[in-house]
Write an enzyme that holds these catalytic residues in place. Structure first.
Site, PDB file in Angstrom:
ATOM      1  N   GLY A  11      -8.984  -5.877  39.149  1.00 13.69           N
ATOM      2  CA  GLY A  11     -10.108  -6.431  39.919  1.00 13.69           C
ATOM      3  C   GLY A  11     -10.887  -5.320  40.598  1.00 13.69           C
ATOM      4  O   GLY A  11     -10.288  -4.423  41.183  1.00 13.69           O
ATOM      5  N   ARG A  72      -8.926  -6.074  32.630  1.00  7.83           N
ATOM      6  CA  ARG A  72      -7.472  -6.244  32.635  1.00  7.83           C
ATOM      7  C   ARG A  72      -7.087  -6.262  31.160  1.00  7.83           C
ATOM      8  O   ARG A  72      -7.297  -7.267  30.485  1.00  7.83           O
ATOM      9  CB  ARG A  72      -7.081  -7.558  33.312  1.00  7.83           C
ATOM     10  CG  ARG A  72      -7.590  -7.717  34.749  1.00  7.83           C
ATOM     11  CD  ARG A  72      -6.959  -8.939  35.408  1.00  7.83           C
ATOM     12  NE  ARG A  72      -7.703  -9.387  36.582  1.00  7.83           N
ATOM     13  CZ  ARG A  72      -7.530  -8.908  37.822  1.00  7.83           C
ATOM     14  NH1 ARG A  72      -6.666  -7.947  38.035  1.00  7.83           N
ATOM     15  NH2 ARG A  72      -8.228  -9.395  38.828  1.00  7.83           N
ATOM     16  N   ASP A 103      -1.584  -3.091  41.487  1.00  2.60           N
ATOM     17  CA  ASP A 103      -0.232  -3.027  40.922  1.00  2.60           C
ATOM     18  C   ASP A 103      -0.200  -3.113  39.385  1.00  2.60           C
ATOM     19  O   ASP A 103       0.607  -2.435  38.751  1.00  2.60           O
ATOM     20  CB  ASP A 103       0.728  -4.022  41.581  1.00  2.60           C
ATOM     21  CG  ASP A 103       0.230  -5.451  41.556  1.00  2.60           C
ATOM     22  OD1 ASP A 103      -0.881  -5.689  41.033  1.00  2.60           O
ATOM     23  OD2 ASP A 103       0.953  -6.327  42.053  1.00  2.60           O
ATOM     24  N   THR A 126      -7.797  -2.154  45.748  1.00  4.59           N
ATOM     25  CA  THR A 126      -7.631  -3.609  45.614  1.00  4.59           C
ATOM     26  C   THR A 126      -7.906  -4.265  46.952  1.00  4.59           C
ATOM     27  O   THR A 126      -7.375  -3.823  47.985  1.00  4.59           O
ATOM     28  CB  THR A 126      -6.216  -3.997  45.127  1.00  4.59           C
ATOM     29  OG1 THR A 126      -6.028  -5.401  45.366  1.00  4.59           O
ATOM     30  CG2 THR A 126      -5.095  -3.255  45.817  1.00  4.59           C
ATOM     31  N   ASP A 128      -6.733  -6.894  47.903  1.00  2.00           N
ATOM     32  CA  ASP A 128      -5.526  -7.613  48.347  1.00  2.00           C
ATOM     33  C   ASP A 128      -4.662  -6.794  49.322  1.00  2.00           C
ATOM     34  O   ASP A 128      -3.875  -7.362  50.074  1.00  2.00           O
ATOM     35  CB  ASP A 128      -4.644  -8.001  47.153  1.00  2.00           C
ATOM     36  CG  ASP A 128      -5.368  -8.884  46.155  1.00  2.00           C
ATOM     37  OD1 ASP A 128      -6.377  -9.498  46.534  1.00  2.00           O
ATOM     38  OD2 ASP A 128      -4.925  -8.946  44.984  1.00  2.00           O
ATOM     39  N   ASP A 130      -2.051  -5.105  48.756  1.00  3.78           N
ATOM     40  CA  ASP A 130      -0.648  -5.499  48.569  1.00  3.78           C
ATOM     41  C   ASP A 130       0.199  -4.390  47.951  1.00  3.78           C
ATOM     42  O   ASP A 130       1.116  -4.660  47.174  1.00  3.78           O
ATOM     43  CB  ASP A 130      -0.574  -6.766  47.698  1.00  3.78           C
ATOM     44  CG  ASP A 130      -1.242  -6.584  46.344  1.00  3.78           C
ATOM     45  OD1 ASP A 130      -1.937  -5.574  46.145  1.00  3.78           O
ATOM     46  OD2 ASP A 130      -1.078  -7.459  45.480  1.00  3.78           O
ATOM     47  N   ARG A 172      -4.276 -13.017  46.014  1.00  3.35           N
ATOM     48  CA  ARG A 172      -3.256 -13.313  44.994  1.00  3.35           C
ATOM     49  C   ARG A 172      -2.015 -13.887  45.676  1.00  3.35           C
ATOM     50  O   ARG A 172      -2.129 -14.902  46.333  1.00  3.35           O
ATOM     51  CB  ARG A 172      -2.928 -12.065  44.177  1.00  3.35           C
ATOM     52  CG  ARG A 172      -2.427 -12.398  42.773  1.00  3.35           C
ATOM     53  CD  ARG A 172      -2.114 -11.138  42.012  1.00  3.35           C
ATOM     54  NE  ARG A 172      -3.302 -10.459  41.559  1.00  3.35           N
ATOM     55  CZ  ARG A 172      -3.986 -10.768  40.446  1.00  3.35           C
ATOM     56  NH1 ARG A 172      -3.564 -11.737  39.682  1.00  3.35           N
ATOM     57  NH2 ARG A 172      -5.063 -10.109  40.097  1.00  3.35           N
ATOM     58  N   GLN A 255     -15.912 -12.057  47.947  1.00  4.63           N
ATOM     59  CA  GLN A 255     -15.029 -11.130  48.679  1.00  4.63           C
ATOM     60  C   GLN A 255     -14.854  -9.795  47.962  1.00  4.63           C
ATOM     61  O   GLN A 255     -14.397  -8.815  48.544  1.00  4.63           O
ATOM     62  CB  GLN A 255     -13.647 -11.768  48.872  1.00  4.63           C
ATOM     63  CG  GLN A 255     -13.682 -12.992  49.756  1.00  4.63           C
ATOM     64  CD  GLN A 255     -12.437 -13.843  49.602  1.00  4.63           C
ATOM     65  OE1 GLN A 255     -11.459 -13.657  50.311  1.00  4.63           O
ATOM     66  NE2 GLN A 255     -12.455 -14.786  48.689  1.00  4.63           N
ATOM     67  N   ARG A 256     -15.166  -9.760  46.680  1.00  3.85           N
ATOM     68  CA  ARG A 256     -14.972  -8.510  45.924  1.00  3.85           C
ATOM     69  C   ARG A 256     -16.250  -7.666  45.833  1.00  3.85           C
ATOM     70  O   ARG A 256     -16.222  -6.537  45.358  1.00  3.85           O
ATOM     71  CB  ARG A 256     -14.482  -8.842  44.512  1.00  3.85           C
ATOM     72  CG  ARG A 256     -13.047  -9.339  44.456  1.00  3.85           C
ATOM     73  CD  ARG A 256     -12.209  -8.560  43.477  1.00  3.85           C
ATOM     74  NE  ARG A 256     -12.697  -8.614  42.148  1.00  3.85           N
ATOM     75  CZ  ARG A 256     -12.181  -9.370  41.172  1.00  3.85           C
ATOM     76  NH1 ARG A 256     -11.168 -10.161  41.431  1.00  3.85           N
ATOM     77  NH2 ARG A 256     -12.655  -9.317  39.957  1.00  3.85           N
TER      78      ARG A 256
HETATM   79  O1  F6P Z   1      -6.594  -8.636  42.857  1.00  4.17           O
HETATM   80  C1  F6P Z   1      -7.858  -8.939  43.321  1.00  4.17           C
HETATM   81  C2  F6P Z   1      -8.182 -10.386  43.115  1.00  4.17           C
HETATM   82  O2  F6P Z   1      -9.486 -10.645  43.585  1.00  4.17           O
HETATM   83  C3  F6P Z   1      -7.180 -11.388  43.719  1.00  4.17           C
HETATM   84  O3  F6P Z   1      -7.362 -11.546  45.107  1.00  4.17           O
HETATM   85  C4  F6P Z   1      -7.441 -12.614  42.922  1.00  4.17           C
HETATM   86  O4  F6P Z   1      -6.316 -13.470  42.904  1.00  4.17           O
HETATM   87  C5  F6P Z   1      -7.721 -12.052  41.550  1.00  4.17           C
HETATM   88  O5  F6P Z   1      -8.132 -10.713  41.722  1.00  4.17           O
HETATM   89  C6  F6P Z   1      -8.786 -12.780  40.763  1.00  4.17           C
HETATM   90  O6  F6P Z   1      -8.900 -12.173  39.535  1.00  4.17           O
HETATM   91  P1  F6P Z   1     -10.072 -12.471  38.486  1.00  4.17           P
HETATM   92  O7  F6P Z   1     -11.334 -11.852  39.036  1.00  4.17           O
HETATM   93  O8  F6P Z   1      -9.619 -11.817  37.238  1.00  4.17           O
HETATM   94  O9  F6P Z   1     -10.189 -13.954  38.419  1.00  4.17           O
END
Ligand code: F6P
Length: 323
Positions: A11, A72, A103, A126, A128, A130, A172, A255-256
């Site tokens: 992400g 990914r 991770d 990230t 997250d 985490d 997550r 949020q991203r």
């Molecule tokens: O790891 C970052 C994150 O935004 C998590 O908070 C969320 O669960 C996941 O990625 C969502 O992934 P995607 O953008 O592949 O749906």
């Protein structure tokens, strides 16, 4: 080290561009050629790799997302995929790789390093937060600020209509975004996967808030909350307390995005510089992080296995301040 490759994977997170800039410029400063690998492991497999110059990373420190793009990669999880990636590394004669991600990224790097012995250093990127081995991952601070800004707006309408809002945030399976942003917005309750949530306790709390003349309420729900997401919790609350006028907002991918905060830019600049220095000094298979303001290195295996424990002091603080 004569040639170093850099990529972003998993992400995206605000501040990744600042980290790329720091890697490229630190390479150039040390007379090392820098190569950008596009779309994470996918680009490594397909040989989508370009030489990067100083001018190519101008005016990106303030930009969200990642100029190298991200993915990914399922193919990298296969031996065949990793063999192709190794061939690209040989073809471009890369001596080391800086991987910016979370991770999943470091799990891939660890396996690849074991199989092909290619020096890898990771930078935590990230929202997250985490990962073990850094107080903050790149993107986390910006994401918190985005949540706080959004929930402040929700609070205006919640208060105008005397409503109960359940706001779902990302993370997550971790509750770091929820806990910190929940404190930042003065949430009446914060539900995270690291602590057990009991619906009866939650209802008790909401009722006590009502008795204290709170006419609107905000509950922050981490997406990984074990009782379910915000919609699920709203349903459970409605069953027991139909009198609440409740609404759900899932903040999702806003949020991203966005321009990284000053904190994320400085963090990314320090980590990008430290990652290249680590490769120069023969450190490999480690994630570079900052703990108590100092640069530290953590083996990939440890960084991905152990989440930093959730801060109990913050949980207690949120409880005390929401009465
Ligand atoms: O790891 C970052 C994150 O935004 C998590 O908070 C969320 O669960 C996941 O990625 C969502 O992934 P995607 O953008 O592949 O749906």
């Amino acid at each position: 080290m004569k040639k170093i490759g850099v990529f972003t994977s998993g992400g995206d997170a605000p501040g990744m561009n600042a980290a790329i800039r720091a890697v490229v410029r630190t390479c150039i400063y040390n007379k090392i050629e820098a190569f950008g690998i596009h779309e994470g492991y996918k680009g490594l497999i397909n040989g989508a790799i370009d030489k990067m110059e100083s001018a190519g990373v101008s005016n990106i420190i303030q930009r969200g997302g990642t100029i190298l793009k991200s993915s990914r990669s399922e193919e990298f999880k296969t031996v065949e995929g990793r063999k192709k990636a190794f061939k690209s590394i040989q073809q471009f004669e890369l001596d080391g790789i800086v991987a910016i991600g979370g991770d999943g990224t470091f799990t891939g790097a660890k396996i690849f390093n074991q199989e092909f012995n290619i020096p890898f250093v990771g930078i935590p990127g990230t929202i997250d937060n985490d990962l073990f081995g850094t107080d903050f991952a790149i993107g986390y601070d910006t994401a918190i600020n985005t949540v706080v800004e959004a929930v402040d707006k929700i609070r205006d309408t919640a208060s105008s209509h005397n409503r109960l809002f359940l706001v779902e945030v990302m993370g997550r399976d971790a509750g770091f975004i929820a806990l910190r942003s929940g404190i930042g917005v003065g949430a009446e309750a914060i539900l995270i996967p690291e602590t057990q949530t009991y619906v009866n306790e939650l209802i008790k709390k909401l009722k006590s808030n009502t008795r204290n003349h709170k006419e609107s309420m905000i509950i922050i729900v981490a997406e990984g909350e074990e009782l379910g997401g915000a919609y699920e919790i709203a349903k459970k609350v409605k069953e027991k307390c139909p009198q609440y006028d409740s609404k759900v907002t899932v903040l999702g991918h806003i949020q991203r995005g966005g321009s990284p905060s000053a904190m994320d830019r400085v963090l990314a600049s320090r980590l990008g510089n430290a990652a290249v220095n680590a490769l120069i000094n023969n450190k490999t298979n480690v994630m570079v992080g900052i703990v108590n303001k100092e640069i530290v290195f953590t083996p990939f295996a440890k960084a991905i296995k152990h989440h930093t424990n959730i801060n109990m002091e913050l949980i207690n603080l949120a409880e005390i301040l929401s009465c």
